[in-house]
Motif scaffolding. Structure first.
Motif, PDB file in Angstrom:
ATOM      1  N   SER A   1      29.169  24.399  38.553  1.00  0.00           N
ATOM      2  CA  SER A   1      29.253  23.984  39.952  1.00  0.00           C
ATOM      3  C   SER A   1      30.670  24.042  40.502  1.00  0.00           C
ATOM      4  O   SER A   1      30.869  24.091  41.719  1.00  0.00           O
ATOM      5  N   GLN A   2      31.670  24.021  39.634  1.00  0.00           N
ATOM      6  CA  GLN A   2      33.053  24.064  40.090  1.00  0.00           C
ATOM      7  C   GLN A   2      33.405  25.419  40.700  1.00  0.00           C
ATOM      8  O   GLN A   2      34.352  25.525  41.483  1.00  0.00           O
ATOM      9  N   GLY A   3      32.656  26.445  40.313  1.00  0.00           N
ATOM     10  CA  GLY A   3      32.813  27.747  40.945  1.00  0.00           C
ATOM     11  C   GLY A   3      33.999  28.562  40.492  1.00  0.00           C
ATOM     12  O   GLY A   3      34.209  29.679  40.988  1.00  0.00           O
ATOM     13  N   ASN A   4      34.778  28.057  39.573  1.00  0.00           N
ATOM     14  CA  ASN A   4      35.954  28.803  39.113  1.00  0.00           C
ATOM     15  C   ASN A   4      35.829  29.213  37.650  1.00  0.00           C
ATOM     16  O   ASN A   4      36.832  29.509  36.992  1.00  0.00           O
TER      17      ASN A   4
ATOM     18  N   ILE B   1      34.385  47.358  37.410  1.00  0.00           N
ATOM     19  CA  ILE B   1      35.632  47.439  36.653  1.00  0.00           C
ATOM     20  C   ILE B   1      35.357  47.709  35.177  1.00  0.00           C
ATOM     21  O   ILE B   1      35.991  48.561  34.548  1.00  0.00           O
ATOM     22  N   LEU B   2      34.375  46.991  34.615  1.00  0.00           N
ATOM     23  CA  LEU B   2      34.084  47.129  33.184  1.00  0.00           C
ATOM     24  C   LEU B   2      33.675  48.548  32.832  1.00  0.00           C
ATOM     25  O   LEU B   2      34.149  49.107  31.828  1.00  0.00           O
ATOM     26  N   GLU B   3      32.804  49.162  33.627  1.00  0.00           N
ATOM     27  CA  GLU B   3      32.267  50.472  33.270  1.00  0.00           C
ATOM     28  C   GLU B   3      33.293  51.599  33.414  1.00  0.00           C
ATOM     29  O   GLU B   3      33.013  52.739  33.053  1.00  0.00           O
ATOM     30  N   LYS B   4      34.488  51.258  33.925  1.00  0.00           N
ATOM     31  CA  LYS B   4      35.560  52.253  34.023  1.00  0.00           C
ATOM     32  C   LYS B   4      36.765  51.892  33.160  1.00  0.00           C
ATOM     33  O   LYS B   4      37.772  52.597  33.184  1.00  0.00           O
ATOM     34  N   ASP B   5      36.658  50.817  32.411  1.00  0.00           N
ATOM     35  CA  ASP B   5      37.767  50.359  31.575  1.00  0.00           C
ATOM     36  C   ASP B   5      37.935  51.297  30.375  1.00  0.00           C
ATOM     37  O   ASP B   5      37.044  51.371  29.519  1.00  0.00           O
ATOM     38  N   PRO B   6      39.046  52.018  30.258  1.00  0.00           N
ATOM     39  CA  PRO B   6      39.199  52.990  29.174  1.00  0.00           C
ATOM     40  C   PRO B   6      39.199  52.353  27.790  1.00  0.00           C
ATOM     41  O   PRO B   6      38.707  52.961  26.825  1.00  0.00           O
ATOM     42  N   GLU B   7      39.749  51.139  27.667  1.00  0.00           N
ATOM     43  CA  GLU B   7      39.753  50.477  26.359  1.00  0.00           C
ATOM     44  C   GLU B   7      38.337  50.082  25.957  1.00  0.00           C
ATOM     45  O   GLU B   7      37.946  50.223  24.789  1.00  0.00           O
TER      46      GLU B   7
ATOM     47  N   ALA C   1      38.904  41.457  38.995  1.00  0.00           N
ATOM     48  CA  ALA C   1      38.162  41.413  40.258  1.00  0.00           C
ATOM     49  C   ALA C   1      38.574  40.228  41.129  1.00  0.00           C
ATOM     50  O   ALA C   1      38.622  40.336  42.357  1.00  0.00           O
ATOM     51  N   SER C   2      38.872  39.092  40.506  1.00  0.00           N
ATOM     52  CA  SER C   2      39.165  37.875  41.263  1.00  0.00           C
ATOM     53  C   SER C   2      40.651  37.586  41.420  1.00  0.00           C
ATOM     54  O   SER C   2      41.046  36.813  42.295  1.00  0.00           O
ATOM     55  N   GLY C   3      41.468  38.184  40.549  1.00  0.00           N
ATOM     56  CA  GLY C   3      42.908  37.934  40.606  1.00  0.00           C
ATOM     57  C   GLY C   3      43.348  36.738  39.803  1.00  0.00           C
ATOM     58  O   GLY C   3      44.556  36.447  39.711  1.00  0.00           O
ATOM     59  N   ILE C   4      42.422  36.006  39.201  1.00  0.00           N
ATOM     60  CA  ILE C   4      42.773  34.850  38.374  1.00  0.00           C
ATOM     61  C   ILE C   4      41.986  34.908  37.067  1.00  0.00           C
ATOM     62  O   ILE C   4      40.911  35.513  36.998  1.00  0.00           O
ATOM     63  N   PHE C   5      42.561  34.271  36.045  1.00  0.00           N
ATOM     64  CA  PHE C   5      41.839  34.187  34.775  1.00  0.00           C
ATOM     65  C   PHE C   5      40.960  32.946  34.817  1.00  0.00           C
ATOM     66  O   PHE C   5      41.460  31.825  34.932  1.00  0.00           O
ATOM     67  N   LYS C   6      39.649  33.148  34.731  1.00  0.00           N
ATOM     68  CA  LYS C   6      38.706  32.037  34.825  1.00  0.00           C
ATOM     69  C   LYS C   6      38.310  31.543  33.438  1.00  0.00           C
ATOM     70  O   LYS C   6      38.095  32.346  32.525  1.00  0.00           O
ATOM     71  N   PRO C   7      38.196  30.229  33.266  1.00  0.00           N
ATOM     72  CA  PRO C   7      37.614  29.730  32.010  1.00  0.00           C
ATOM     73  C   PRO C   7      36.163  30.205  31.908  1.00  0.00           C
ATOM     74  O   PRO C   7      35.493  30.413  32.931  1.00  0.00           O
TER      75      PRO C   7
END
Length: 443
Positions: free
Chosen positions: A355-358, A425-431, A264-270
């Motif tokens: 608070s960092q938001g990422n 996205i999750l509710e349509k993820d085939p895996e 959804a965001s295009g980046i892998f978030k911690p």
């Protein structure tokens, strides 16, 4: 579905002596919980051989509830200044409602949004009105004679153990017996072990961790016994030879929630997974389930990797390690007035992360093994037991609840509330859907 309220009453403790009791002190664990309701709805199908007498059931529910409040008297009071509970004569809310329709039809075509119509109050949302009751009940009666018994429980004083013990007590009184509390003084144990000391200016930090302005989307997913066994096999490793259901399901959902967030965001978030752990059985002198309050705390499991493949085995092992560290060496410093300082440091680090938001914070809680699906007032176990979700704003943050599925042994239902974009996205993820089913067929 049309739900019409037919009566509103206040149920007070059966004994007037309760009104004279000294105020119930909150613990600092209670103080740290923002005021909000969590809901439950129990569905009971009318027996063919003995139709429900709803008028009699209503009166008996109210009388037995009043008797039960003698033991669980704080539930009938009101919170004062986030320090204590007083005014036990104020009582709990008891609504009655008529539902135009059939229980069997509803269970076959269950609409999640409709579940909230059964509730006496809105759940999972931050409450600003401190005069609201700590417990509210709504007896919903279908045209066919079936029953939906709904409750809104204030998390300010009721955790899963408290609720389980309360329901055992209530059903026992309803059936004509009683549920003995052997050491009534231990009802207040939490406030003695974890004395209140949270400053008022702490509320914004706590509210920011629990609630979010981002719109949530709630969905439920079912894991049958085969799916759970398969996931336990997948997370098994040399470091985790006997994974639990909770470890397997938590690792699985956490992985795919992180992947959905990345998509959804295009980046892998911690991310950090916060898992509730019941303190009562981990104390040197174990506390009974009827010890009131939020006698639990959280383990925090961080994950920050840029690897393309998130390994389920590694996530499950991290969860095991986090809970393993929740031992007496961790608990003993929490006791007494200095305990809040220890937890305060944890919360400040978590707030800085949020608070960092990422990054993403996920709250996981398990209602497994509490017997919450076995509430029997003498009509048999419930046909179905639900935890209504919420898609309103501001609502509780990324939140996952595990519970048993009614009378189907070995299966687990997960209520998942995520950022709306992530959930799409999750509710349509085939895996993900290989193991998690969005639908469950009622018999």
């Amino acid at each position: 579905m049309e739900v019409s309220i037919t009566s509103r009453q206040t149920i007070k403790p059966f004994s007037e002596q309760v009104h004279l009791l000294k105020p119930f002190k909150l613990s600092f664990l209670d103080q740290l919980i923002p005021p909000h309701y969590y809901p439950l709805v129990y569905f009971y199908t009318q027996p063919f051989d003995c139709p429900f007498n709803t008028a009699q059931i209503s009166q008996q529910l109210k009388r037995s509830l009043a008797q039960c409040l003698n033991n669980f008297y704080p539930l009938s009071g009101r919170v004062i200044n986030n320090l204590r509970i007083d005014h036990f004569e104020d009582g709990v809310v008891f609504n009655e409602a008529k539902i135009h329709g059939s229980l069997s039809d509803y269970l076959q075509n269950m609409e999640l949004d409709a579940l909230n119509k059964f509730l006496p109050f809105q759940a999972f949302c931050h409450l600003t009105d401190t005069t609201l009751p700590l417990l509210a009940v709504q007896l919903n009666m279908f045209d066919c004679g079936g029953i939906a018994l709904a409750m809104c429980c204030s998390h300010k004083i009721i955790d899963a153990s408290t609720l389980s013990s309360f329901l055992k007590n209530w059903t026992a009184f309803f059936r004509g017996s009683s549920y003995e509390i052997s050491h009534p003084n231990l009802i207040e144990a939490s406030s003695q072990l974890f004395p209140a000391c949270v400053p008022p200016n702490y509320s914004p930090l706590i509210n920011g961790l629990w609630f979010s302005e981002r719109r949530r989307k709630t969905r439920r997913f079912f894991f049958d016994e085969n799916a759970i066994c398969s996931l336990k096999s997948k997370v098994k490793s040399e470091n985790l030879e006997h994974p639990t259901r909770f470890q397997a399901l938590s690792a699985f959902i956490w992985k795919y929630a992180m992947l959905a967030s990345k998509s959804a965001s295009g980046i892998f978030k911690p991310s950090v997974l916060a898992n509730t752990v019941n303190i009562r059985p981990r104390m040197e002198s174990k506390l009974p389930d009827y010890s009131m309050g939020n006698i639990f705390w959280l383990t925090f499991t961080p994950y920050n990797s840029t690897e393309k493949d998130i390994e389920l085995q590694h996530l499950a092992y991290l969860l095991k390690e986090a809970v393993g560290n929740f031992n007496r060496n961790f608990l003993n410093p929490l006791l007494g007035e200095k305990g809040f300082q220890v937890i305060s440091e944890q919360l400040k680090m978590l707030a800085e992360f949020a608070s960092q938001g990422n990054g993403e914070l996920y709250f996981f809680t398990s209602w497994l093994n509490f017997g919450l699906d076995e509430v029997d007032f003498g009509w048999g176990k419930p046909t179905w037991f639900e935890v209504p979700g919420v898609d309103h704003c501001p609502s509780i943050n990324n939140f996952i609840i595990f519970k048993e599925i009614g009378q189907q042994k070995g299966a687990i239902e997960a209520w998942i509330a995520l950022n709306e974009k992530d959930m799409v996205i999750l509710e349509k993820d085939p895996e993900f859907l290989t193991f998690a089913s969005p639908n469950y067929m009622h018999d």
